[in-house]
Scaffold this motif. Structure first.
Motif, mmCIF file in Angstrom:
data_model
loop_
_atom_site.group_PDB
_atom_site.id
_atom_site.type_symbol
_atom_site.label_atom_id
_atom_site.label_comp_id
_atom_site.label_asym_id
_atom_site.label_seq_id
_atom_site.Cartn_x
_atom_site.Cartn_y
_atom_site.Cartn_z
ATOM 1 N N ASN A 191 3.047 1.391 4.005
ATOM 2 C CA ASN A 191 2.179 0.662 3.070
ATOM 3 C C ASN A 191 2.232 1.221 1.652
ATOM 4 O O ASN A 191 1.451 0.834 0.798
ATOM 5 C CB ASN A 191 0.732 0.670 3.558
ATOM 6 N N TRP A 209 -8.202 -6.440 2.695
ATOM 7 C CA TRP A 209 -7.294 -5.376 2.294
ATOM 8 C C TRP A 209 -7.586 -4.958 0.859
ATOM 9 O O TRP A 209 -8.195 -5.692 0.097
ATOM 10 C CB TRP A 209 -5.836 -5.854 2.382
ATOM 11 N N GLN A 227 7.283 -5.886 3.106
ATOM 12 C CA GLN A 227 5.948 -5.995 2.492
ATOM 13 C C GLN A 227 5.721 -7.400 1.938
ATOM 14 O O GLN A 227 4.671 -7.995 2.117
ATOM 15 C CB GLN A 227 5.789 -4.956 1.374
#
Ligand SMILES: Cc1cc2nc3c(=O)[nH]c(=O)nc-3n(C[C@H](O)[C@H](O)[C@H](O)COP(=O)(O)OP(=O)(O)OC[C@H]3O[C@@H](n4cnc5c(N)ncnc54)[C@H](O)[C@@H]3O)c2cc1C
Lengths: 394, 381
Positions: free
Chosen positions: A227, A170, A111
């Motif tokens: 995620n 995002w 990430q």
């Protein structure tokens, strides 16, 4: 105890000051001074320039594209930056101020590598999806749900007041993944691509007549499991840490002081009974009060900085920085519009009256939101009372 | 001593409330905002004329309803509560009132019936750059040329200036730039040669104007009162308009508090109504205190205006200082208690917040009126 900077720190300050002086164009200053944001094209250009210099993310390690400044350097940089009239980057508060340190603390290596560099380069813009219609101050009351289905979460619900959602790529968001225990216990932290099918974004017009925030609707939106940040149902702790970063970053003291300097400049130019307003004793008295309060605010930052340097984390004390900073900024904007006299009632007459009037009126209206977002002033005071002063809750 | 309003006032307010309910809404304001430059409608204005509201304070012989200023204030309180944007203060209390107070018989006959019937909109242009709120600061000059006067200069923030048919302009016929003597009031037509009206938008979504005068020719017949002696007349009329504005402001404050109390009673956070949190109870209590003190000051000013007491100038400054402070303060608190919703144009509360700012500034802010009050009551020897 010592009030002066070291030789090296002074050198650093001079270097920053000089570079900003040479690179913040009049065109930029014209738009920013007074607290409003830059138009998009100029902003993108500026972000690139600052990125090339390596100064987009002062407090983040060089390996991620940050500057790797020490705490003191970071403070000096932020102060000089704001006073120079350089624009506050769109990514500054949400992506760099909040999400980056959070991913560094709680995110996986994948990430971090996937998201942090693009955030700093400005490639990917982020929005913060916390608030919901029934979860404002009472954030834990959020109900947008995420249900695991194979390798994806399926998200349904609604966020509200999401700043820049119509501009960002995002969003990081809080979702409910468990309803069985205490509210705080069933919350998770997700990263969501805003182009995912099932997302509808509707901008909301603010008092400024701009659309700074949006409603974001989720209709069976699939979000890949990878995620998820941190563990499932442990998002509340992450969320709280993030809010402390928000509070610490919300009020760069340099911006408040820069705003007051603009008031002074305007007061020099505006005549009142044959003299510049700056010479009027009533105005001077008001200026003195704000000047003194700004200085005390600055010294408070110095104190907190000293604490951070010795390795302590920011704690509930950040609540008074947020509450006081927001209210101080509002008072500066009150004076800034008062200085304008009859022009203080103007609204969007940019061509007719020029930038100082426009900035004062817009900035004044916009300032009302500062005591609402990032934890409203009442909530900050409750935190101070219960967590710092340990007053009984019941 | 009687600082209460009468049954007749209340009846007028009732009919104003009915009218506003029927003809007006916040969505109408949202629509009007998009229509430059006028932010009100002549159609609604005509309906107000039918109710005798435009000639409310004018004598019967000019088709007026011959009521005293207290009725104007009762009406304005309702306009403030409902946010009616029609240009009542500028036309009735400034422009027409100047003619009523200082005009010739001829002028009264010419203008007042037209105002009363809704055919004529008027206003006053007196503010200038460098003068802040001072009505004596007047650099615009009127030069005698034969039978006429030629006026040149600039005026700013002329209330409802971009829709007015006639503008009364203060111009200097003698003396220095801030002398009280030497100011003359001229009636100028919106189409006069050399007059340029530039509409400007105000924060409350209404209009004002900057006007440039470039050798505008005016005849002696268009002077209100005497040459060089317009100042006192102008100030007296501005004071009446200020008192009227204060009444509008208390109407706005009452609506603000109502909306806030309703929100605190409706919205739930942490499993409780917002109104049950003591921090918010205290804030709403502060709003009430601010409001009640302002109301008292406004009623006192109203009574002293109606009685034409010597105290009236000072009483108007007390009222405006209190209202300027209380209205903006209360709307700021209201926005805060509404949270993010209060910061949107979807919430009605924002209209009060922005109107409060404009009203705070109109006819002088707090500091202007504190200063005026002190100069009157505690002059330096
Ligand atoms: C300009 C702006 C940008 C924003 N951007 C974002 C964003 O990007 N992402 C996001 O998630 N959110 C965002 N927000 C939302 C913000 O986080 C919320 O507005 C905030 O949490 C307050 O919630 P609320 O608006 O629902 O107000 P409410 O929670 O309804 O509060 C209303 C009032 O009641 C007070 N109150 C509530 N509870 C108590 C209590 N227990 N005791 C005393 N007083 C109380 C509050 O202090 C406030 O004054 C933004 C808001 C604004 C104005």
């Amino acid at each position: 105890m010592q009030i002066s900077y070291s030789k090296n720190e002074e050198k650093f300050r001079d270097k920053v000051r000089l570079w900003l002086k040479e690179n913040v164009s009049d065109e930029i200053k014209d738009q920013t001074l007074g607290g409003s944001s830059l138009d998009t094209e100029l902003m993108v250009k500026w972000h690139k320039k600052l990125y090339q210099k390596g100064w987009v993310a002062p407090e983040i390690d060089k390996k991620w594209g940050g500057s790797g400044f020490s705490q003191t350097e970071n403070f000096i940089f932020g102060y000089e930056y704001a006073r120079s009239g350089a624009p506050r980057l769109k990514t500054k508060l949400i992506a760099i101020g909040m999400l980056t340190p959070l991913l560094l603390q709680f995110g996986t290596k994948e990430q971090q590598e996937r998201f942090i560099p693009d955030m700093i380069s400005g490639e990917i813009q982020w929005a913060q999806g916390y608030s919901e219609p029934d979860a404002g101050s009472d954030l834990a009351n959020l109900s947008t749900e995420a249900v695991l289905d194979g390798d994806d979460f399926i998200v349904n619900g609604q966020k509200i007041w999401t700043s820049m959602a119509d501009y960002a790529h995002w969003m990081f968001m809080l979702v409910r993944t468990d309803t069985s225990g205490k509210k705080q216990q069933g919350i998770s932290f997700l990263l969501v691509d805003l182009k995912s099918p099932g997302i509808t974004i509707r901008p909301t017009e603010a008092l400024t007549d701009h659309e700074p925030f949006c409603e974001v609707f989720f209709d069976n939106v699939r979000v890949p499991k990878e995620n998820l940040v941190g563990k499932i149902n442990e998002g509340w702790n992450i969320a709280k840490v993030l809010l402390e970063h928000e509070r610490l970053n919300a009020f760069p003291v340099g911006e408040v002081i820069a705003a007051l300097e603009i008031v002074v400049k305007n007061a020099e130019k505006i005549n009142f009974r044959g003299k510049p307003l700056l010479e009027d004793p009533v105005f001077r008295r008001k200026l003195a009060v704000l000047d003194v309060d700004c200085k005390a605010f600055l010294y408070t930052f110095f104190r907190i900085l000293s604490k951070l340097q010795s390795g302590s984390a920011p704690g509930p004390e950040t609540s008074f920085l947020k509450a006081y900073g927001a209210e101080l900024y509002q008072r500066v904007m009150d004076l800034s519009i008062e200085v304008m006299g009859p022009y203080g009632q103007s609204w969007y007459n940019l061509k007719e009256y020029g930038n100082p009037v426009h900035q004062a009126t817009m900035g004044w209206v916009n300032a009302r939101s500062l005591t609402i977002w990032g934890g409203a002033s009442e909530i900050q005071r409750t935190i101070i009372a219960t967590q710092v002063l340990k007053l009984p809750r019941k | 001593m009687d600082l209460e309003i009468t049954r007749e006032h209340l009846m007028l307010q009732d009919s104003a409330r009915d009218f506003i309910k029927k003809e007006h809404s916040f969505d109408r304001l949202r629509e009007l905002k998009k229509e430059p430059p006028l932010k009100y409608s002549r159609k609604v204005w005509k309906k107000m004329a039918k109710l005798d509201w435009l000639g409310l304070i004018y004598p019967e012989e000019y088709n007026g309803a011959q009521m005293d200023l207290s009725y104007a204030m009762a009406l304005l309180e309702e306009f403030g509560r409902g946010m009616l944007p029609e240009p009542w203060i500028s036309t009735v209390l400034l422009g027409g009132n100047l003619i009523l107070s200082g005009g010739s018989k001829e002028q009264k006959k010419n203008f007042l019936p037209k105002i009363a019937s809704g055919k004529l909109l008027m206003t006053l242009a007196y503010l200038e750059d460098g003068g802040r709120y001072d009505p004596n600061f007047c650099a615009a000059g009127a030069k005698k040329s034969g039978e006429n006067f030629s006026i040149s200069g600039k005026k700013i923030f002329v209330l409802d200036g971009s829709g007015a048919d006639k503008i009364v302009v203060s111009a200097r016929t003698s003396g220095a730039v801030d002398d009280r003597e030497g100011i003359t009031l001229f009636i100028i037509d919106k189409n006069a040669d050399g007059l340029k009206i530039r509409p400007v938008k105000t924060m409350d979504g209404r209009n004002a104007a900057s006007i440039d005068l470039n050798e505008v020719m005016v005849s002696e017949g268009d002077i209100i009162g005497e040459v060089d002696h317009g100042y006192n007349l102008m100030c007296d009329v501005i004071d009446q308009a200020t008192a009227g504005l204060c009444a509008e402001m208390i109407g706005g404050m009452k609506a603000t508090l109502n909306l806030t109390v309703r929100h605190l009673s409706d919205r739930i956070q942490f499993g409780k109504h917002l109104g049950s949190f003591q921090a918010l109870q205290h804030k709403s209590a502060d709003m009430l205190i601010n409001q009640e003190l302002a109301i008292s000051a406004v009623y006192y000013a109203m009574a002293s205006m109606v009685e034409k007491s010597d105290e009236r100038v000072s009483a108007v400054s007390i009222a405006k200082a209190k209202c300027s402070h209380a209205y903006i303060e209360n709307t700021k608190i209201a926005i805060q208690l509404f949270g993010a919703f209060g910061f949107t144009n979807e919430a009605d509360i924002g209209f009060f917040f922005k109107r409060a700012k404009v009203a705070e500034i109109l006819f002088g802010d707090c500091d202007y009126h504190y200063d005026r009050y002190l100069t009157l009551n505690r002059p330096l020897s």
